[in-house]
Scaffold this active site. Structure first.
Site, PDB file in Angstrom:
ATOM      1  NE  ARG A 295      46.620  42.210  36.750  1.00 28.31           N
ATOM      2  CZ  ARG A 295      45.862  42.632  37.759  1.00 28.31           C
ATOM      3  NH1 ARG A 295      44.552  42.361  37.768  1.00 28.31           N
ATOM      4  NH2 ARG A 295      46.391  43.311  38.748  1.00 28.31           N
TER       5      ARG A 295
ATOM      6  N   PRO B 186      41.449  48.409  44.495  1.00 37.41           N
ATOM      7  CG  PRO B 186      40.486  49.853  46.011  1.00 37.41           C
ATOM      8  CD  PRO B 186      40.668  49.647  44.552  1.00 37.41           C
TER       9      PRO B 186
END
Length: 286
Positions: free
Chosen positions: A274, A2
């Site tokens: 990423r 998260p």
């Protein structure tokens, strides 16, 4: 996951369930989930739980140890949890057995049980004195909270911090020492909203570009918090509810799909390890 909105949502939904409760027991099912679990157990029994809060991607659970004849005024403590990819907290009824992915069980004085669950087991917690947080190197390294200053102040701070940086602006946003709490999802979304190419060297972005980025970042984060975060795989708040912000993604996870503004197919590449998605037409340099 998260990221900041998800941890903030967990803090807000967990706080009313545990505030003022006392811990009556602890069961450690995976020792690596907590640094020095023996010390935690020794300090925990009878401790009261304070108001749960968030810093960066950390969930902070204050503890007020029970007084004893040996220590009539014990120091306030705090448990800091980094949820990493799949960490979560849930409050269950009395007698609920640990679930498949439960790593820690806190028994509460009202009979309920607080579970720390973590599918991937990358999450971790640690216990420390509340007045010693500033001496924790990880804590001291964290950048500013993106929602605390006004957008103009945040934009100026980012421009100052990154004026000489050659890193891609996406990589800079993922650096928790630059700004705290932002991860892959909200970096992509904020850069799209600000019209900035994620591969642009941070030092080449203008002051106006940083002001646009700060405003977009704050707007995206606040909207995500209002919608209780983004549930892509496993994330749920402390009540077991999914977030809804994933329904508003403009770019994240949408590589190859039409841009919501111009209709061009969205592009994708790796930045700072990423996957990064952006629109080459809408996200020019500022």
């Amino acid at each position: 996951m998260p990221e900041l909105p998800e941890v903030e949502t967990i803090a807000r939904t967990l706080a009313p369930r545990v505030f003022g409760r006392r811990v009556s027991g602890l069961r450690v099912l995976l020792p690596k989930s907590f640094q020095d679990p023996e010390h935690l157990a020794a300090c925990l029994e009878g401790a009261g739980i304070g108001a749960v809060w968030r810093r960066a991607k950390l969930l902070m659970i204050p503890l007020y140890p029970a007084a004893s004849a040996r220590d009539p005024e014990p120091a306030a403590l705090v448990m800091a949890f980094h949820l990493k990819m799949t960490g979560s907290f849930f409050v269950h009824p009395q007698g609920t057995p640990p679930l498949r992915h439960t790593r820690l069980v806190f028994d509460l004085d009202n009979g309920e049980r607080l579970f720390f669950d973590d599918i991937r087991t990358f999450g971790w917690g640690r216990l420390m004195r509340a007045d010693a947080l500033g001496a924790w190197p990880f804590w001291a390294s964290l950048g500013p909270e993106p929602l605390e200053p006004a957008a103009a102040a945040l934009g100026s701070a980012l421009a100052t911090r990154l004026k000489d940086s050659r890193r891609a602006i996406k990589a800079a946003l993922l650096d928790q020492t630059v700004v705290a709490g932002v991860g892959n999802i909200y970096a992509d979304e904020a850069l799209f909203a600000a019209g900035l190419d994620p591969s642009t060297p941070a030092g080449q972005i203008s002051g106006a570009g940083y002001q646009a980025l700060a405003g977009s970042l704050q707007g995206i984060l606040r909207q995500a918090i209002r919608e209780c975060g983004s549930s892509i795989r496993n994330y749920r708040d402390a009540g077991g509810n999914a977030g809804a912000f994933q329904n508003a993604f403009a770019v994240y996870g949408r590589a190859g799909q039409p841009c919501i503004r111009c209709g061009m197919p969205l592009e994708s590449r790796q930045i700072a390890g990423r996957t990064t998605v952006w629109c080459s037409l809408c996200q020019g340099n500022r």
